[in-house]
Enzyme design. Structure first.
Site, PDB file in Angstrom:
ATOM      1  N   LYS A  29      25.356  43.819  34.322  1.00 56.06           N
ATOM      2  CA  LYS A  29      26.210  44.014  33.149  1.00 56.06           C
ATOM      3  C   LYS A  29      25.502  44.846  32.083  1.00 56.06           C
ATOM      4  CE  LYS A  29      29.507  40.373  33.896  1.00 56.06           C
ATOM      5  NZ  LYS A  29      30.190  39.169  33.496  1.00 56.06           N
ATOM      6  N   LYS A  81      32.160  43.652  44.395  1.00 62.33           N
ATOM      7  CA  LYS A  81      33.193  42.609  44.286  1.00 62.33           C
ATOM      8  C   LYS A  81      34.351  43.057  43.387  1.00 62.33           C
ATOM      9  CE  LYS A  81      31.909  39.848  40.327  1.00 62.33           C
ATOM     10  NZ  LYS A  81      32.256  38.639  39.667  1.00 62.33           N
ATOM     11  N   LYS A  89      37.066  41.701  36.985  1.00 61.73           N
ATOM     12  CA  LYS A  89      37.912  41.992  35.828  1.00 61.73           C
ATOM     13  C   LYS A  89      37.336  43.148  35.028  1.00 61.73           C
ATOM     14  CE  LYS A  89      38.766  37.162  34.696  1.00 61.73           C
ATOM     15  NZ  LYS A  89      37.430  36.583  34.505  1.00 61.73           N
TER      16      LYS A  89
HETATM   17  P1  ATP Z   1      33.878  39.669  34.947  1.00 59.47           P
HETATM   18  O1  ATP Z   1      34.145  40.951  35.706  1.00 59.47           O
HETATM   19  O2  ATP Z   1      34.345  39.697  33.511  1.00 59.47           O
HETATM   20  O3  ATP Z   1      32.497  39.145  35.143  1.00 59.47           O
HETATM   21  P2  ATP Z   1      35.010  38.208  37.045  1.00 59.47           P
HETATM   22  O4  ATP Z   1      36.199  38.892  37.569  1.00 59.47           O
HETATM   23  O5  ATP Z   1      33.729  38.344  37.792  1.00 59.47           O
HETATM   24  O6  ATP Z   1      34.835  38.607  35.558  1.00 59.47           O
HETATM   25  P3  ATP Z   1      34.735  35.476  36.187  1.00 59.47           P
HETATM   26  O7  ATP Z   1      35.478  34.999  35.028  1.00 59.47           O
HETATM   27  O8  ATP Z   1      33.316  35.876  35.925  1.00 59.47           O
HETATM   28  O9  ATP Z   1      35.417  36.708  36.913  1.00 59.47           O
HETATM   29  O10 ATP Z   1      34.796  34.421  37.359  1.00 59.47           O
HETATM   30  C1  ATP Z   1      35.674  33.343  37.475  1.00 59.47           C
HETATM   31  C2  ATP Z   1      35.501  32.752  38.868  1.00 59.47           C
HETATM   32  O11 ATP Z   1      35.990  33.682  39.842  1.00 59.47           O
HETATM   33  C3  ATP Z   1      34.041  32.483  39.254  1.00 59.47           C
HETATM   34  O12 ATP Z   1      33.944  31.259  39.956  1.00 59.47           O
HETATM   35  C4  ATP Z   1      33.676  33.620  40.154  1.00 59.47           C
HETATM   36  O13 ATP Z   1      32.684  33.265  41.090  1.00 59.47           O
HETATM   37  C5  ATP Z   1      34.997  33.886  40.852  1.00 59.47           C
HETATM   38  N1  ATP Z   1      35.092  35.283  41.264  1.00 59.47           N
HETATM   39  C6  ATP Z   1      35.060  36.363  40.468  1.00 59.47           C
HETATM   40  N2  ATP Z   1      35.192  37.504  41.178  1.00 59.47           N
HETATM   41  C7  ATP Z   1      35.315  37.115  42.480  1.00 59.47           C
HETATM   42  C8  ATP Z   1      35.491  37.816  43.701  1.00 59.47           C
HETATM   43  N3  ATP Z   1      35.591  39.122  43.722  1.00 59.47           N
HETATM   44  N4  ATP Z   1      35.583  37.094  44.853  1.00 59.47           N
HETATM   45  C9  ATP Z   1      35.512  35.731  44.820  1.00 59.47           C
HETATM   46  N5  ATP Z   1      35.344  35.004  43.709  1.00 59.47           N
HETATM   47  C10 ATP Z   1      35.244  35.676  42.542  1.00 59.47           C
HETATM   48  N1  LTN Z   2      29.497  32.697  34.562  1.00 56.73           N
HETATM   49  C1  LTN Z   2      30.772  32.329  35.082  1.00 56.73           C
HETATM   50  C2  LTN Z   2      31.686  31.673  34.083  1.00 56.73           C
HETATM   51  C3  LTN Z   2      31.164  30.345  33.656  1.00 56.73           C
HETATM   52  C4  LTN Z   2      31.033  29.188  34.465  1.00 56.73           C
HETATM   53  C5  LTN Z   2      30.511  28.184  33.612  1.00 56.73           C
HETATM   54  C6  LTN Z   2      31.294  28.919  35.806  1.00 56.73           C
HETATM   55  C7  LTN Z   2      30.722  30.023  32.411  1.00 56.73           C
HETATM   56  N2  LTN Z   2      30.337  28.720  32.394  1.00 56.73           N
HETATM   57  C8  LTN Z   2      30.228  26.901  34.100  1.00 56.73           C
HETATM   58  C9  LTN Z   2      31.006  27.632  36.274  1.00 56.73           C
HETATM   59  C10 LTN Z   2      30.486  26.649  35.443  1.00 56.73           C
HETATM   60  C11 LTN Z   2      31.393  33.572  35.611  1.00 56.73           C
HETATM   61  O1  LTN Z   2      31.120  34.631  35.139  1.00 56.73           O
HETATM   62  N3  LTN Z   2      32.237  33.422  36.555  1.00 56.73           N
END
Ligand code: ATP
Ligand code: LTN
Length: 341
Positions: free
Chosen positions: A126, A207, A210
């Site tokens: 990031k 992956k 968002k």
């Molecule tokens: P950001 O891009 O802002 O980091 P993100 O799309 O990675 O967001 P998070 O809010 O960080 O999503 O994750 C929420 C949950 O979704 C977490 O448990 C994360 O492991 C899961 N997750 C996120 N992206 C994926 C993916 N591509 N495949 C499977 N699980 C995912």
């Molecule tokens: N880092 C996680 C979001 C997150 C989370 C947590 C997940 C913040 N606190 C506690 C599990 C338990 C992410 O980016 N998906």
């Protein structure tokens, strides 16, 4: 059975396990979030005492527009309910409504080392992508550890990308317990067998996310059926033409097999046996995703019509969460030597 699974079985049998997980209101909810995490969250609320948190403070670690953060937070709460989280069966709340998270985070920051935080791959990813690298982005894992440890959490259902964050949470809990006596439960992660890593449809080496802003590579939960079909049709595959599950050499095809497998509760290897042509696999994957998303979109439209009700439910969630969180925070403050006020 691996050691993590044995530990999970032991916890589940011994008592009603407590489950905690979090998600950032950082943009549109996508298929990776749904298959990697949320489907599991919904299943857990039936069997375990489950606590789920919209981690708005974590979302502040990267620059955000204030109005957008506010509306994303409310919309995410409605989406989580549309996916199947039921405020009567689980505790659903917004992180900033429970100030104990920020308070315990300071104790966590003083327990984790600079070296440990420097080794976090999510920080490296990031910070490479951002012009402004906040101190909060660096200490992010300390706040995440606070989230988890406040609820005496046994199990943390997450996608594969969160392994390192749960590992550092365990290290922080063990170090604090070692220094100050038994204070925290040391949690285990739970990673789903299918869908744990949904990849970007255009860049199957990274992956679905968002914050990557890969429009054609990401399927949003609120995406129209037409758009879902178009994106899956255009998904990157390869030129050898063989339908086989092999992420190393066939990432695009394997991603489609994983998506179809996770959406239909079948292993990707088994899905592969049913197809000979990429075109047929794509059509089946698109049908399964549309079938998965349509009822969620219908429920979301109903919930969106009544934002006051969503806020009321989130307030009840925060009150329930605070009851547990305040007890754990007080225990941690006392054990580490803070004078009672
Ligand atoms: P950001 O891009 O802002 O980091 P993100 O799309 O990675 O967001 P998070 O809010 O960080 O999503 O994750 C929420 C949950 O979704 C977490 O448990 C994360 O492991 C899961 N997750 C996120 N992206 C994926 C993916 N591509 N495949 C499977 N699980 C995912
Ligand atoms: N880092 C996680 C979001 C997150 C989370 C947590 C997940 C913040 N606190 C506690 C599990 C338990 C992410 O980016 N998906």
């Amino acid at each position: 059975m691996g050691s993590a699974q044995i530990a999970i079985l032991r916890i589940t049998l011994a008592k009603m396990a407590r489950v905690f997980s979090g998600i950032q209101p950082s943009g549109d909810l996508h298929l990776g979030n749904l298959l990697g995490a949320l489907v599991n969250w919904v299943n857990h609320q039936e069997e375990h005492e489950s606590v789920y948190c919209i981690v708005d403070l974590h979302a502040l670690t990267l620059p955000k527009d204030a109005e957008e953060l506010r509306s994303n937070t409310l919309e995410l709460a409605q989406l989580l309910m549309a996916v199947g989280l039921d405020p009567d069966r689980c505790t659903l709340f917004v992180q900033s409504h429970v100030p104990e998270h920020s308070q315990l985070a300071w104790l966590m920051e003083c327990t984790v080392s600079y070296g440990e935080l420097s080794r976090m791959t999510a920080f490296k990813d990031k910070s490479d992508r951002s012009d402004f690298i906040s101190a909060g982005l660096f200490t992010y894992p300390a706040l995440q550890a606070a989230d988890i440890l406040l609820y005496d959490t046994d199990l943390v259902p997450v996608g594969d990308d969160q392994r390192q964050h749960i590992e550092i949470t365990r290290d922080i809990a063990e170090r604090f317990n070692h220094r100050f006596g038994e204070t925290f439960v040391v949690p285990e992660h739970v990673i789903p067998p299918a869908g744990a890593r949904v990849m970007d449809l255009q860049h199957p080496d990274r992956k679905m996310s968002k914050s990557q802003h890969s429009v054609n590579g990401t399927i949003n939960v609120l995406e129209s059926p037409d758009s879902v079909r178009k994106k899956i049709k255009r998904a990157v595959t390869d030129s050898d033409g063989e339908v086989r599950f092999d992420f190393e050499s066939k990432a695009g095809v394997s991603n489609l097999l994983s998506i179809l497998g996770a959406a239909t509760n079948t292993s990707p290897e088994k899905v592969a046996d049913s197809f000979e042509r990429y075109g047929d696999l794509k059509t089946a994957a698109a049908d399964a995703v549309v079938e998965l998303l349509t009822p969620i979109q219908e429920r979301f439209a109903d919930l969106q019509a009544d934002p006051a009700e969503t806020r009321r439910l989130l307030q009840i969630g925060a009150d329930k969460a605070r009851e547990v969180a305040s007890r754990t925070l007080m225990r941690a403050q006392q054990n580490c030597g803070l004078l009672e006020g």
